[in-house]
Design a protein around this motif. Structure first.
Motif, PDB file in Angstrom:
ATOM      1  N   GLY A   1     -43.283   3.576 -24.213  1.00 59.62           N
ATOM      2  CA  GLY A   1     -44.521   3.380 -23.479  1.00 59.62           C
ATOM      3  C   GLY A   1     -44.990   1.946 -23.469  1.00 59.62           C
ATOM      4  N   ASP A   2     -44.079   1.022 -23.776  1.00 60.07           N
ATOM      5  CA  ASP A   2     -44.450  -0.393 -23.868  1.00 60.07           C
ATOM      6  C   ASP A   2     -43.196  -1.225 -23.612  1.00 60.07           C
ATOM      7  OD1 ASP A   2     -44.445  -2.833 -26.114  1.00 60.07           O
ATOM      8  OD2 ASP A   2     -46.322  -2.634 -25.012  1.00 60.07           O
ATOM      9  N   GLU A   3     -43.334  -2.260 -22.777  1.00 60.66           N
ATOM     10  CA  GLU A   3     -42.182  -3.086 -22.401  1.00 60.66           C
ATOM     11  C   GLU A   3     -41.537  -3.763 -23.603  1.00 60.66           C
ATOM     12  OE1 GLU A   3     -39.383  -4.967 -19.999  1.00 60.66           O
ATOM     13  OE2 GLU A   3     -40.948  -3.634 -19.228  1.00 60.66           O
ATOM     14  N   ALA A   4     -42.349  -4.429 -24.411  1.00 57.52           N
ATOM     15  CA  ALA A   4     -41.809  -5.187 -25.550  1.00 57.52           C
ATOM     16  C   ALA A   4     -41.191  -4.257 -26.588  1.00 57.52           C
ATOM     17  CB  ALA A   4     -42.906  -6.034 -26.185  1.00 57.52           C
ATOM     18  N   ARG A   5     -41.910  -3.203 -26.942  1.00 56.73           N
ATOM     19  CA  ARG A   5     -41.383  -2.265 -27.931  1.00 56.73           C
ATOM     20  C   ARG A   5     -40.147  -1.556 -27.395  1.00 56.73           C
ATOM     21  NH1 ARG A   5     -39.206  -0.891 -32.255  1.00 56.73           N
ATOM     22  NH2 ARG A   5     -39.037   1.353 -32.539  1.00 56.73           N
ATOM     23  N   GLY A   6     -40.132  -1.243 -26.085  1.00 54.44           N
ATOM     24  CA  GLY A   6     -38.974  -0.598 -25.496  1.00 54.44           C
ATOM     25  C   GLY A   6     -37.737  -1.473 -25.565  1.00 54.44           C
ATOM     26  N   ARG A   7     -37.916  -2.767 -25.285  1.00 55.96           N
ATOM     27  CA  ARG A   7     -36.763  -3.673 -25.345  1.00 55.96           C
ATOM     28  C   ARG A   7     -36.265  -3.829 -26.780  1.00 55.96           C
ATOM     29  NH1 ARG A   7     -34.670  -6.600 -21.483  1.00 55.96           N
ATOM     30  NH2 ARG A   7     -33.244  -8.277 -22.016  1.00 55.96           N
ATOM     31  N   GLU A   8     -37.201  -3.898 -27.716  1.00 59.51           N
ATOM     32  CA  GLU A   8     -36.820  -3.984 -29.133  1.00 59.51           C
ATOM     33  C   GLU A   8     -36.049  -2.731 -29.555  1.00 59.51           C
ATOM     34  OE1 GLU A   8     -39.001  -4.110 -33.537  1.00 59.51           O
ATOM     35  OE2 GLU A   8     -40.168  -4.418 -31.705  1.00 59.51           O
ATOM     36  N   LEU A   9     -36.509  -1.574 -29.094  1.00 61.92           N
ATOM     37  CA  LEU A   9     -35.856  -0.308 -29.417  1.00 61.92           C
ATOM     38  C   LEU A   9     -34.438  -0.279 -28.851  1.00 61.92           C
ATOM     39  CD1 LEU A   9     -36.403   2.550 -30.651  1.00 61.92           C
ATOM     40  CD2 LEU A   9     -37.159   3.253 -28.376  1.00 61.92           C
ATOM     41  N   ALA A  10     -34.288  -0.673 -27.581  1.00 61.88           N
ATOM     42  CA  ALA A  10     -32.967  -0.666 -26.943  1.00 61.88           C
ATOM     43  C   ALA A  10     -32.031  -1.673 -27.597  1.00 61.88           C
ATOM     44  CB  ALA A  10     -33.108  -0.969 -25.447  1.00 61.88           C
ATOM     45  N   ASP A  11     -32.541  -2.874 -27.894  1.00 62.67           N
ATOM     46  CA  ASP A  11     -31.692  -3.897 -28.513  1.00 62.67           C
ATOM     47  C   ASP A  11     -31.198  -3.463 -29.883  1.00 62.67           C
ATOM     48  OD1 ASP A  11     -31.869  -5.592 -26.367  1.00 62.67           O
ATOM     49  OD2 ASP A  11     -33.515  -6.786 -27.180  1.00 62.67           O
ATOM     50  N   SER A  12     -32.044  -2.773 -30.640  1.00 62.79           N
ATOM     51  CA  SER A  12     -31.620  -2.321 -31.964  1.00 62.79           C
ATOM     52  C   SER A  12     -30.517  -1.273 -31.837  1.00 62.79           C
ATOM     53  CB  SER A  12     -32.813  -1.749 -32.742  1.00 62.79           C
ATOM     54  OG  SER A  12     -33.284  -0.550 -32.157  1.00 62.79           O
ATOM     55  N   LEU A  13     -30.595  -0.440 -30.779  1.00 65.20           N
ATOM     56  CA  LEU A  13     -29.546   0.557 -30.589  1.00 65.20           C
ATOM     57  C   LEU A  13     -28.242  -0.095 -30.154  1.00 65.20           C
ATOM     58  CD1 LEU A  13     -28.735   3.495 -30.649  1.00 65.20           C
ATOM     59  CD2 LEU A  13     -29.560   3.736 -28.291  1.00 65.20           C
ATOM     60  N   TRP A  14     -28.325  -1.142 -29.304  1.00 64.60           N
ATOM     61  CA  TRP A  14     -27.106  -1.877 -28.943  1.00 64.60           C
ATOM     62  C   TRP A  14     -26.418  -2.400 -30.196  1.00 64.60           C
ATOM     63  CZ3 TRP A  14     -24.747  -1.117 -24.746  1.00 64.60           C
ATOM     64  CH2 TRP A  14     -25.374  -1.033 -23.511  1.00 64.60           C
ATOM     65  N   ALA A  15     -27.209  -2.954 -31.108  1.00 65.77           N
ATOM     66  CA  ALA A  15     -26.637  -3.497 -32.336  1.00 65.77           C
ATOM     67  C   ALA A  15     -25.966  -2.405 -33.163  1.00 65.77           C
ATOM     68  CB  ALA A  15     -27.729  -4.192 -33.159  1.00 65.77           C
ATOM     69  N   GLU A  16     -26.615  -1.240 -33.231  1.00 63.54           N
ATOM     70  CA  GLU A  16     -26.029  -0.132 -33.997  1.00 63.54           C
ATOM     71  C   GLU A  16     -24.738   0.361 -33.349  1.00 63.54           C
ATOM     72  OE1 GLU A  16     -28.560   2.930 -35.994  1.00 63.54           O
ATOM     73  OE2 GLU A  16     -30.051   2.173 -34.574  1.00 63.54           O
ATOM     74  N   MET A  17     -24.717   0.379 -32.026  1.00 64.94           N
ATOM     75  CA  MET A  17     -23.511   0.850 -31.340  1.00 64.94           C
ATOM     76  C   MET A  17     -22.372  -0.157 -31.470  1.00 64.94           C
ATOM     77  SD  MET A  17     -24.862   2.909 -27.956  1.00 64.94           S
ATOM     78  CE  MET A  17     -25.820   1.538 -27.275  1.00 64.94           C
ATOM     79  N   TYR A  18     -22.706  -1.449 -31.422  1.00 64.90           N
ATOM     80  CA  TYR A  18     -21.660  -2.460 -31.588  1.00 64.90           C
ATOM     81  C   TYR A  18     -21.143  -2.447 -33.013  1.00 64.90           C
ATOM     82  CZ  TYR A  18     -19.159  -6.861 -31.423  1.00 64.90           C
ATOM     83  OH  TYR A  18     -18.173  -7.813 -31.492  1.00 64.90           O
ATOM     84  N   GLY A  19     -22.028  -2.250 -33.970  1.00 62.64           N
ATOM     85  CA  GLY A  19     -21.612  -2.182 -35.364  1.00 62.64           C
ATOM     86  C   GLY A  19     -21.612  -3.540 -36.026  1.00 62.64           C
TER      87      GLY A  19
END
Length: 286
Positions: free
Chosen positions: A100-118
């Protein structure tokens, strides 16, 4: 060394061969053995190895997404480039909707990218959260469900630091003894109940049209022939019915005292839940 036992490979050879053909894995240099191992891990995780549903489980796997996830775990550049190009816009959009927030949403997505990359390396190999993807849903559906769970985890972590308002406290399930799986099941059950009620309120022809499309996989043209409607009319009426269902579902969930954020969580949790399937909720329209 293969992870899948020889008896598993032999017993389900035909289904595994179909999986390997559907996966189109050669473009990522993913071998058939890797796909067979992934199918075995998925069946084991789903608890179907001891039942009669293994073959149908394998046939239902999202083969191309599974082969892409396997290749990305191996750290190959070409599949990662394809993965990022194909999924990044949708993932950021999903994260914004969930947070529900642009900044928090991007932070959430970026953290998942990092987890997926490993980012963590152990025994010479990167540890990627993609190892938990078994192909039971599409990659995007799976990622949306993980994002939703990460958002709940974030809200819970914040609750230890500062008071929460009533709506967010209900989302975070302030009783920390309530496990995430139980919370997810509760939201999925609430959405399923609301969907059942909404479907029952539809006019018979609208319900039949939905059943032909979502349960029996008929094309718009085929539905038009069966129901004596033009293809464009079928498309327009399906869209109208979907909007009607969405309004009815959300009206019911609001009546159950859920906030807009909680309703978004219902949708996101249900999207990654095998027990929630629109086709299973529709009547048999033979």
């Amino acid at each position: 060394m293969s992870e899948a036992p020889p008896e598993f490979v032999a017993r389900y050879a035909l289904a595994l061969a179909r999986l390997c053909k559907r996966a189109r894995a050669a473009r990522w240099n993913v071998g058939d053995e890797s796909l067979r191992d992934a199918a075995y891990r998925g069946a084991r995780a789903a608890g179907v190895l001891d039942g009669a549903g293994v073959e149908s489980f394998i046939d239902a796997l999202h083969a191309e997404d599974l082969s892409l996830a396997i290749a990305c775990q191996a750290g190959k550049s070409a599949p990662w480039e394809h993965f990022i190009t194909s999924f990044r816009p949708a993932l950021y959009a999903a994260a914004r909707a969930i947070a529900g927030d642009e900044a928090r949403g991007r932070e959430l997505a970026d953290s998942l990218w990092a987890e997926m990359y490993g980012l963590e390396v152990r025994d010479g190999r990167r540890r990627s959260i993609l190892s938990y993807f078994h192909g039971r849903s599409s990659l995007l559906t799976w990622m949306r469900a993980v994002l939703a769970q990460r958002h709940v985890d974030y809200i819970r972590s914040q609750s230890r630091i500062q008071p929460l308002d009533d709506d967010v406290e209900r989302v975070a399930a302030s009783d920390n003894s309530d496990p995430p799986d139980a919370e997810r099941a509760r939201y999925v059950a609430m959405l399923g109940k609301a969907l059942d009620g909404a479907l029952k309120s539809l006019a018979p022809r609208d319900r039949m049209r939905m059943a032909y499309y979502y349960r029996h996989d008929l094309s718009l043209k085929e539905i038009g022939r069966v129901m004596d409607e033009h293809e464009s009319t079928v498309s327009r009426r399906l869209a109208r019915t979907r909007d009607q269902l969405k309004r009815a579902i959300e009206r019911t969930l609001h009546e159950d005292k859920l906030s807009d954020d909680q309703i978004r969580l219902c949708y996101d949790f249900a999207a990654g839940d095998l027990q929630f399937d629109l086709s299973r909720a529709l009547p048999d329209a033979k």
